[in-house]
Write a protein that holds these residues in place. Structure first.
Motif, PDB file in Angstrom:
ATOM      1  N   ILE A  83      12.978  -0.343  -6.452  1.00  0.00           N
ATOM      2  CA  ILE A  83      13.325   1.033  -6.114  1.00  0.00           C
ATOM      3  C   ILE A  83      12.029   1.758  -5.777  1.00  0.00           C
ATOM      4  CG2 ILE A  83      14.395   3.172  -6.894  1.00  0.00           C
ATOM      5  CD1 ILE A  83      15.922   1.489  -8.969  1.00  0.00           C
ATOM      6  N   MET A  84      11.959   2.335  -4.587  1.00  0.00           N
ATOM      7  CA  MET A  84      10.761   3.059  -4.157  1.00  0.00           C
ATOM      8  C   MET A  84      11.035   4.557  -4.231  1.00  0.00           C
ATOM      9  SD  MET A  84       8.728   2.993  -0.514  1.00  0.00           S
ATOM     10  CE  MET A  84       7.907   1.433  -0.823  1.00  0.00           C
ATOM     11  N   LEU A  85      10.141   5.273  -4.916  1.00  0.00           N
ATOM     12  CA  LEU A  85      10.256   6.708  -5.084  1.00  0.00           C
ATOM     13  C   LEU A  85       8.977   7.356  -4.568  1.00  0.00           C
ATOM     14  CD1 LEU A  85      11.380   6.510  -8.822  1.00  0.00           C
ATOM     15  CD2 LEU A  85      12.878   6.572  -6.829  1.00  0.00           C
ATOM     16  N   LYS A  86       9.108   8.370  -3.734  1.00  0.00           N
ATOM     17  CA  LYS A  86       7.930   9.044  -3.184  1.00  0.00           C
ATOM     18  C   LYS A  86       7.950  10.521  -3.540  1.00  0.00           C
ATOM     19  CE  LYS A  86       6.863   6.008   0.700  1.00  0.00           C
ATOM     20  NZ  LYS A  86       6.474   5.957   2.137  1.00  0.00           N
ATOM     21  N   ASP A  87       6.759  11.068  -3.755  1.00  0.00           N
ATOM     22  CA  ASP A  87       6.651  12.479  -4.072  1.00  0.00           C
ATOM     23  C   ASP A  87       5.336  13.019  -3.516  1.00  0.00           C
ATOM     24  OD1 ASP A  87       7.355  14.911  -5.063  1.00  0.00           O
ATOM     25  OD2 ASP A  87       7.471  14.291  -7.153  1.00  0.00           O
ATOM     26  N   ILE A  88       5.324  14.323  -3.246  1.00  0.00           N
ATOM     27  CA  ILE A  88       4.096  14.963  -2.765  1.00  0.00           C
ATOM     28  C   ILE A  88       3.263  15.325  -3.981  1.00  0.00           C
ATOM     29  CG2 ILE A  88       3.138  16.925  -1.508  1.00  0.00           C
ATOM     30  CD1 ILE A  88       5.713  17.024   0.111  1.00  0.00           C
ATOM     31  N   ALA A  89       2.216  14.582  -4.213  1.00  0.00           N
ATOM     32  CA  ALA A  89       1.335  14.814  -5.353  1.00  0.00           C
ATOM     33  C   ALA A  89       0.040  14.058  -5.123  1.00  0.00           C
ATOM     34  CB  ALA A  89       1.988  14.360  -6.653  1.00  0.00           C
ATOM     35  N   SER A  90      -1.044  14.573  -5.666  1.00  0.00           N
ATOM     36  CA  SER A  90      -2.344  13.963  -5.449  1.00  0.00           C
ATOM     37  C   SER A  90      -2.737  12.990  -6.549  1.00  0.00           C
ATOM     38  CB  SER A  90      -3.412  15.058  -5.346  1.00  0.00           C
ATOM     39  OG  SER A  90      -3.403  15.856  -6.507  1.00  0.00           O
ATOM     40  N   SER A  91      -1.868  12.818  -7.562  1.00  0.00           N
ATOM     41  CA  SER A  91      -2.178  11.897  -8.645  1.00  0.00           C
ATOM     42  C   SER A  91      -0.900  11.257  -9.151  1.00  0.00           C
ATOM     43  CB  SER A  91      -2.874  12.626  -9.798  1.00  0.00           C
ATOM     44  OG  SER A  91      -1.956  13.456 -10.474  1.00  0.00           O
ATOM     45  N   ALA A  92      -1.042  10.293 -10.060  1.00  0.00           N
ATOM     46  CA  ALA A  92       0.122   9.607 -10.608  1.00  0.00           C
ATOM     47  C   ALA A  92       0.985  10.530 -11.449  1.00  0.00           C
ATOM     48  CB  ALA A  92      -0.329   8.416 -11.456  1.00  0.00           C
ATOM     49  N   ASP A  93       0.387  11.629 -11.913  1.00  0.00           N
ATOM     50  CA  ASP A  93       1.156  12.573 -12.719  1.00  0.00           C
ATOM     51  C   ASP A  93       1.968  13.509 -11.828  1.00  0.00           C
ATOM     52  OD1 ASP A  93       0.363  11.660 -15.249  1.00  0.00           O
ATOM     53  OD2 ASP A  93      -1.554  12.701 -15.054  1.00  0.00           O
ATOM     54  N   ALA A 121       6.756  -0.539 -13.453  1.00  0.00           N
ATOM     55  CA  ALA A 121       6.469   0.333 -12.310  1.00  0.00           C
ATOM     56  C   ALA A 121       5.003   0.251 -11.929  1.00  0.00           C
ATOM     57  CB  ALA A 121       6.845   1.774 -12.648  1.00  0.00           C
ATOM     58  N   THR A 122       4.750   0.373 -10.635  1.00  0.00           N
ATOM     59  CA  THR A 122       3.392   0.496 -10.112  1.00  0.00           C
ATOM     60  C   THR A 122       3.322   1.800  -9.328  1.00  0.00           C
ATOM     61  OG1 THR A 122       3.968  -0.733  -8.091  1.00  0.00           O
ATOM     62  CG2 THR A 122       3.085  -1.994  -9.957  1.00  0.00           C
ATOM     63  N   VAL A 123       2.132   2.367  -9.274  1.00  0.00           N
ATOM     64  CA  VAL A 123       1.987   3.644  -8.591  1.00  0.00           C
ATOM     65  C   VAL A 123       0.760   3.616  -7.692  1.00  0.00           C
ATOM     66  CG1 VAL A 123       0.722   4.615 -10.559  1.00  0.00           C
ATOM     67  CG2 VAL A 123       1.815   6.147  -8.925  1.00  0.00           C
ATOM     68  N   GLN A 124       0.907   4.213  -6.518  1.00  0.00           N
ATOM     69  CA  GLN A 124      -0.193   4.344  -5.564  1.00  0.00           C
ATOM     70  C   GLN A 124      -0.257   5.786  -5.085  1.00  0.00           C
ATOM     71  OE1 GLN A 124       0.628   1.457  -2.472  1.00  0.00           O
ATOM     72  NE2 GLN A 124      -0.513  -0.146  -3.539  1.00  0.00           N
ATOM     73  N   CYS A 125      -1.476   6.285  -4.903  1.00  0.00           N
ATOM     74  CA  CYS A 125      -1.662   7.655  -4.428  1.00  0.00           C
ATOM     75  C   CYS A 125      -2.545   7.627  -3.183  1.00  0.00           C
ATOM     76  CB  CYS A 125      -2.311   8.513  -5.499  1.00  0.00           C
ATOM     77  SG  CYS A 125      -1.402   8.575  -7.049  1.00  0.00           S
ATOM     78  N   ALA A 126      -2.063   8.223  -2.110  1.00  0.00           N
ATOM     79  CA  ALA A 126      -2.823   8.278  -0.863  1.00  0.00           C
ATOM     80  C   ALA A 126      -2.333   9.450  -0.027  1.00  0.00           C
ATOM     81  CB  ALA A 126      -2.679   6.974  -0.081  1.00  0.00           C
ATOM     82  N   ASN A 127      -3.284  10.215   0.528  1.00  0.00           N
ATOM     83  CA  ASN A 127      -2.952  11.340   1.407  1.00  0.00           C
ATOM     84  C   ASN A 127      -1.971  12.314   0.751  1.00  0.00           C
ATOM     85  OD1 ASN A 127      -4.538  10.178   3.509  1.00  0.00           O
ATOM     86  ND2 ASN A 127      -2.814   8.842   4.045  1.00  0.00           N
ATOM     87  N   GLU A 128      -2.199  12.574  -0.549  1.00  0.00           N
ATOM     88  CA  GLU A 128      -1.386  13.497  -1.333  1.00  0.00           C
ATOM     89  C   GLU A 128       0.074  13.055  -1.444  1.00  0.00           C
ATOM     90  OE1 GLU A 128      -1.897  17.462   0.100  1.00  0.00           O
ATOM     91  OE2 GLU A 128      -3.942  17.591  -0.698  1.00  0.00           O
ATOM     92  N   ILE A 129       0.308  11.765  -1.291  1.00  0.00           N
ATOM     93  CA  ILE A 129       1.644  11.199  -1.502  1.00  0.00           C
ATOM     94  C   ILE A 129       1.564  10.165  -2.620  1.00  0.00           C
ATOM     95  CG2 ILE A 129       3.528   9.837  -0.514  1.00  0.00           C
ATOM     96  CD1 ILE A 129       3.411  12.585   0.652  1.00  0.00           C
ATOM     97  N   THR A 130       2.389  10.329  -3.632  1.00  0.00           N
ATOM     98  CA  THR A 130       2.474   9.367  -4.720  1.00  0.00           C
ATOM     99  C   THR A 130       3.677   8.468  -4.477  1.00  0.00           C
ATOM    100  OG1 THR A 130       1.448  10.825  -6.340  1.00  0.00           O
ATOM    101  CG2 THR A 130       2.823   9.057  -7.195  1.00  0.00           C
TER     102      THR A 130
END
Length: 209
Positions: A74-84, A139-148
């Motif tokens: 399951i892929m979930l995307k959000d506008i954020a600059s960090s994993a939090d 779960a794994t998390v990646q942050c790039a270009n203000e997208i988590t």
């Protein structure tokens, strides 16, 4: 009014109420492998705000799922600059719409995953009887270009009791709670046919072979 007419009217009302919670269409979980799976996967359905008919088009681009017969991703995307990321995702699933345990999977800030099985009454309404499901998903998390981007992986054998079997139908809905001042709750309806996505009102999802 004759008793037969009253009975017929009652049956009609009850049937209409039941139809609100049983979707006749279905979304699909595609069988995909390889690095291109995330781009080929889709999250067909409709995101609705606060259980009304108001749609949120952007969320349709942030929720994806697929399987490779061994793992559901399951892929979930959000506008954020960090994993939090300032939001919580909650996914509900069951083998049947109106009976059997309900799987509740929560993904919070920092990609923290928790899972539990909730006992339901006949008809599908949830009770307060719950069983934690430790180590159910990762779960794994990646942050790039203000997208988590959070990818949740669940073994298909753990999901089988909830209907996630290739070639079969299961029932799902999902919620997105953004921790902002508005406190809006966004609910995902797999088939887009009903404005309500209450926890006991699940939509049909077909797990493709």
């Amino acid at each position: 009014m004759r008793k037969s007419s009253i009975l017929a009217a009652l049956v009609f009302v009850l049937s209409s109420m039941f139809a609100m919670c049983v979707e006749r269409g279905s979304s699909e979980i595609l069988n995909l492998t390889g690095v291109n799976a995330p781009t080929k996967a889709h999250g067909i359905g409709r995101w609705l705000i606060n259980e009304t008919s108001a749609k949120d088009e952007e969320l349709e681009l942030k929720f994806r799922f697929w399987h490779d017969e061994k793992t559901l991703t399951i892929m979930l995307k959000d506008i954020a600059s960090s994993a939090d990321a300032p939001a919580t995702w909650e996914i509900h699933a069951a083998q049947f719409n109106d009976k059997g345990d309900l799987l509740v999977l929560s993904v919070g800030p920092g990609a923290k995953v928790s899972s539990k099985a909730v006992v339901r009454r006949q008809g599908g309404t949830a009770t307060k009887t719950e069983t934690p499901l430790p180590d159910f998903a990762t779960a794994t998390v990646q942050c790039a270009n203000e997208i988590t981007t959070i990818q949740v992986s669940i073994p298909m054998d753990k999901l089988a009791p909830y209907g996630f079997i290739p070639g079969k139908v299961c029932f799902m809905n999902a919620f997105y709670l953004k921790n902002d001042e508005a406190k809006n709750i966004y609910g995902w309806n797999p088939t887009g046919k009903s404005p309500r996505t209450a926890p006991w009102c699940l939509g049909r999802v077909y797990v493709l072979k």
